[in-house]
Enzyme design. Sequence first.
Site, mmCIF file in Angstrom:
data_model
loop_
_atom_site.group_PDB
_atom_site.id
_atom_site.type_symbol
_atom_site.label_atom_id
_atom_site.label_comp_id
_atom_site.label_asym_id
_atom_site.label_seq_id
_atom_site.Cartn_x
_atom_site.Cartn_y
_atom_site.Cartn_z
ATOM 1 N N LEU A 88 0.833 -1.192 0.000
ATOM 2 C CA LEU A 88 0.000 0.000 0.000
ATOM 3 C C LEU A 88 0.875 1.252 0.000
ATOM 4 C CD1 LEU A 88 -2.790 1.423 0.299
ATOM 5 C CD2 LEU A 88 -2.526 1.131 2.781
ATOM 6 N N HIS B 207 -3.858 -2.859 -2.661
ATOM 7 C CA HIS B 207 -3.568 -3.637 -1.453
ATOM 8 C C HIS B 207 -2.830 -4.925 -1.799
ATOM 9 C CE1 HIS B 207 -4.672 -2.223 2.472
ATOM 10 N NE2 HIS B 207 -5.801 -1.703 2.031
ATOM 11 N N LYS C 199 0.047 -7.143 -1.686
ATOM 12 C CA LYS C 199 1.248 -7.271 -0.844
ATOM 13 C C LYS C 199 2.091 -8.439 -1.359
ATOM 14 C CE LYS C 199 -0.855 -4.200 1.655
ATOM 15 N NZ LYS C 199 -1.514 -4.540 2.910
ATOM 16 N N ASP D 165 14.675 -12.716 -5.770
ATOM 17 C CA ASP D 165 15.122 -13.846 -6.577
ATOM 18 C C ASP D 165 13.988 -14.868 -6.710
ATOM 19 O OD1 ASP D 165 17.509 -12.627 -7.028
ATOM 20 O OD2 ASP D 165 18.632 -13.772 -5.548
#
Length: 350
Positions: free
Chosen positions: A126, A215, A217, A222
């Site tokens: 966010l 939102h 996340k 890698d």
Amino acid sequence: ILSQHMLAFARGGWTRAPAFLTSTPSLLSFSLPLLRSWSSGKHTIHATDTGSNTNKINNNNKTFQRHFSQSAAHPMDPIRELLETECPKFCMNGSALQILSTPTEFYNALVDGVAAARHRVCLSSLYLGSGPMETKLVQTLVENAQKNKSNPAYRATVLLDHSRGLRGKTNSATMLAPWQATFPAGKFGLYHSPTLRGLLRFLPSPFNESIGVNHLKVYAFDDHVLLSGANLSHDYFTHRQDRYILFKDRALTDFFCELVDVVCAHSLRHHQDGSITGPTVHPYRSPAPEYHAAIARDLLDLYTRHQQLGVNRGRAVDSLSASSKPSDGPVNVNRLDATKTTATPTPTLT
């Protein structure tokens, strides 16, 4: 469930983190009516039980009805069948999954993951806070970019929300200025809800965030991806508890990094000089249906492609399991390397 959230995102952004991106295997969108059916002794699940969510689960509503209108030996069988046939499949060793328990572990995993990255860093949240801990995270990004500047394969992407990320004089963009100065090739996307258009764009901060925000996340380094509901801020680094699951799997990490890339491609782009540019199909200047169609097309293309890759990975696992006798001992997952599903050199298949 994945396609439901993708379509919801294309319609204007998530107002809260969807379950599949916050590592919570929740079926809340249609679990309550199903539980009522099961508790009454019924084992036939009808599409009408899902209410308004029916046509969000899949573009083809008939597919959903086919799965949820059939009797099942076990009440979860239709859901399992739907997930297996309609969603991407990721096969990995059980030891490739690590559950983190505290905000401190979450923060240390972020810093250590960025510091150790050799070919990609992908962060979507966010917003990024402005305290000392966030400054250290940015400095780690800077040092990692400097260390990998001679690597042509190295790439770094940061995706934040436009409204929340630019709130205040000191904000996410000013915090990331040192990283952008060090690594101009890095992508810094600011997702702008297509619903925030017209007169709504004059809403002052933070009220403009109520219209729709990013939102998503995803914290990837890698071939590892850390999924959580936590933001990149001091509260979540110190005392605000959330969920954190670290997956050490290339295929899953590829999927989420590509998901971030797709959303980033349809977001505003923040440049080193502080300017902000938009994609060809603009989130608030282009007609809303045109923007929705553009992002939905790319999201569904990503979804379909990984769905097919998941089918291939599933066939590889089924073939490997069928060819292994009980006396053969543990199965080495490195034999699945033909599909690049995991780089985890562990001996048991879970």
